[in-house]
Write an enzyme that holds these catalytic residues in place. Sequence first.
Site, short mmCIF file in Angstrom:
data_model
loop_
_atom_site.label_atom_id
_atom_site.label_comp_id
_atom_site.label_asym_id
_atom_site.label_seq_id
_atom_site.Cartn_x
_atom_site.Cartn_y
_atom_site.Cartn_z
N GLU A 1 74.55 26.70 15.50
CA GLU A 1 73.45 26.68 14.70
C GLU A 1 72.30 26.37 15.60
O GLU A 1 72.34 25.13 16.20
CB GLU A 1 73.45 25.84 13.59
CG GLU A 1 72.05 26.22 12.51
CD GLU A 1 72.05 25.29 11.44
OE1 GLU A 1 72.85 25.74 10.41
OE2 GLU A 1 71.35 24.41 11.50
N GLN B 1 78.36 22.27 4.52
CA GLN B 1 77.21 21.40 4.85
C GLN B 1 78.04 20.32 5.60
O GLN B 1 79.21 20.28 5.81
CB GLN B 1 76.84 20.79 3.53
CG GLN B 1 75.71 19.64 3.56
CD GLN B 1 74.58 20.24 4.19
OE1 GLN B 1 74.68 20.21 5.35
NE2 GLN B 1 73.48 20.24 3.30
N ASP C 1 65.80 25.57 -0.17
CA ASP C 1 65.31 24.25 -0.99
C ASP C 1 64.06 24.42 -1.29
O ASP C 1 63.20 25.32 -0.95
CB ASP C 1 65.11 22.97 0.01
CG ASP C 1 66.82 22.70 0.19
OD1 ASP C 1 67.60 22.54 -0.80
OD2 ASP C 1 67.01 22.01 1.15
N ALA D 1 62.44 27.89 4.27
CA ALA D 1 62.55 28.47 2.81
C ALA D 1 61.26 28.95 2.37
O ALA D 1 61.20 29.39 1.25
CB ALA D 1 63.26 27.40 2.03
N ALA E 1 71.58 32.01 -4.60
CA ALA E 1 72.28 32.53 -3.35
C ALA E 1 73.12 33.76 -3.81
O ALA E 1 73.09 34.73 -3.22
CB ALA E 1 73.07 31.61 -2.71
P1 FAD Z 1 73.10 28.06 -4.34
O1 FAD Z 1 74.48 28.38 -3.73
O2 FAD Z 1 72.50 29.21 -4.85
O3 FAD Z 1 73.16 26.60 -5.00
C1 FAD Z 1 72.13 25.86 -5.25
C2 FAD Z 1 72.63 24.92 -6.48
O4 FAD Z 1 72.45 25.84 -7.71
C3 FAD Z 1 73.90 24.19 -6.52
O5 FAD Z 1 73.51 23.05 -7.00
C4 FAD Z 1 74.72 25.01 -7.41
O6 FAD Z 1 75.84 24.25 -8.13
C5 FAD Z 1 73.84 25.49 -8.45
N1 FAD Z 1 74.03 26.77 -9.13
C6 FAD Z 1 74.46 27.78 -8.53
N2 FAD Z 1 74.81 29.02 -9.20
C7 FAD Z 1 74.34 28.56 -10.45
C8 FAD Z 1 74.21 29.16 -11.74
N3 FAD Z 1 74.44 30.24 -12.04
N4 FAD Z 1 73.56 28.39 -12.74
C9 FAD Z 1 73.10 27.01 -12.70
N5 FAD Z 1 73.48 26.26 -11.33
C10 FAD Z 1 73.65 26.99 -10.40
N6 FAD Z 1 68.19 25.94 3.92
C11 FAD Z 1 67.07 26.89 4.49
O7 FAD Z 1 65.81 26.66 3.91
N7 FAD Z 1 67.12 27.41 5.67
C12 FAD Z 1 68.29 27.51 6.35
O8 FAD Z 1 68.09 28.00 7.36
C13 FAD Z 1 69.28 26.91 5.91
N8 FAD Z 1 70.59 26.99 6.68
C14 FAD Z 1 71.70 26.16 5.91
C15 FAD Z 1 72.86 26.44 6.63
C16 FAD Z 1 74.13 26.05 6.04
C17 FAD Z 1 75.33 26.20 6.64
C18 FAD Z 1 74.10 25.02 5.16
C19 FAD Z 1 75.09 24.39 4.55
C20 FAD Z 1 72.68 25.16 4.19
C21 FAD Z 1 71.57 25.54 4.78
N9 FAD Z 1 70.31 25.51 4.17
C22 FAD Z 1 69.37 25.95 4.72
C23 FAD Z 1 70.15 24.60 2.75
C24 FAD Z 1 70.34 25.16 1.65
O9 FAD Z 1 69.23 26.29 1.59
C25 FAD Z 1 70.14 24.41 0.52
O10 FAD Z 1 71.20 23.41 0.46
C26 FAD Z 1 69.96 24.82 -0.90
O11 FAD Z 1 69.49 23.71 -1.82
C27 FAD Z 1 71.03 25.49 -1.52
O12 FAD Z 1 71.36 26.78 -1.05
P2 FAD Z 1 72.61 27.54 -1.35
O13 FAD Z 1 72.54 28.84 -0.67
O14 FAD Z 1 73.77 26.71 -1.29
O15 FAD Z 1 72.46 27.56 -3.02
#
Ligand code: FAD
Length: 287
Positions: free
Chosen positions: A14, A176, A109, A48, A123
């Site tokens: 990354e 993560q 975030d 973000a 997501a």
């Molecule tokens: P989601 O999968 O949507 O989950 C987010 C939260 O919502 C979780 O707590 C989940 O339990 C909860 N949730 C999911 N679905 C529901 C539902 N239907 N109802 C209620 N709650 C729900 N961030 C950036 O800004 N830019 C980047 O380039 C970036 N790269 C990353 C790369 C990796 C490999 C990782 C692991 C993280 C990265 N992040 C990045 C951070 C990430 O955007 C944050 O961790 C963010 O808070 C969660 O993203 P997610 O896609 O996992 O969210």
Amino acid sequence: MERHQPPRTIFSFEVFPPKRDMPLDSIYQALGELAELQPDFISVTCGAGGSASGGSTRTIEVTSVIQDKYHREGVVHLPCINFSKEEVLDTLEQMKTKGIRKLLALRGDRVPEVEPKQDFLYAKDLISFVRGHAGDDLQIFAACYPEGHVEAPDLKTDLLYLKEKVDAGVDRLISQLFFDNDYFYEFREKTASLGIHVPIEAGIMPVTSKKQIERMVTLCGATLPRKFQRVLAKYESQPEALRDAGIAFATDQIVDLLGHGVDGIHLYTMNNPYIARKISDSIRSLL
Ligand code: FAD
């Protein structure tokens, strides 16, 4: 008789794009050196903030350079929380024009000064939307959290949402960062028992400074094992020793993961080719 070779473990990196006030080519040297290590792909982060912070243009530019200039596959990160549907479609169009076929679909975030656009709450919403538009033309990656996402009430709930996310059309997961492999092994068992069968790459971040690690641990809630806390405390004011200890710790973690048959290793390089090379050289023959 031909001997069956097990599939090679994916090894990926990354990177993050240069800040908007820096020229694009300020990252070329690092990209060139990272590409020489022949990772299977290099993924490029994206802030973000959505259009308020420049959208995904810089991320796409860097990904395109990775593919065209350095001949490695690139992955665009897309955190959707502050993107509208139109902006996502525009990103997909730009990716198509540049021949980029891998997307890491993220929620992102919350950014305090930016009001979320509400088109994508999670997501999962982005993944369904992108699958609906791009069909199987794109490979879709998503994030997962071996110790649970910081906002989730518990790991069990987070895993149920992860299952929904994967079912929306995910091809691979990237985890993560974590420092205690046991969390990853337990997580893998739990995902399998929920019927999540896509490959999961283990996210490894080599520690380079005490400040960096404290920030990461606060942000993502990863547990720091005692033995590593002791190393941090002992070498915190000796940057070179701490860097070397960080490389040794990450290498040890990776060797153990490979021994446990992990699907892939995703190295958070922090744009640092020196560290990536040290680790690559040590594990290359084990992949
Ligand atoms: P989601 O999968 O949507 O989950 C987010 C939260 O919502 C979780 O707590 C989940 O339990 C909860 N949730 C999911 N679905 C529901 C539902 N239907 N109802 C209620 N709650 C729900 N961030 C950036 O800004 N830019 C980047 O380039 C970036 N790269 C990353 C790369 C990796 C490999 C990782 C692991 C993280 C990265 N992040 C990045 C951070 C990430 O955007 C944050 O961790 C963010 O808070 C969660 O993203 P997610 O896609 O996992 O969210």
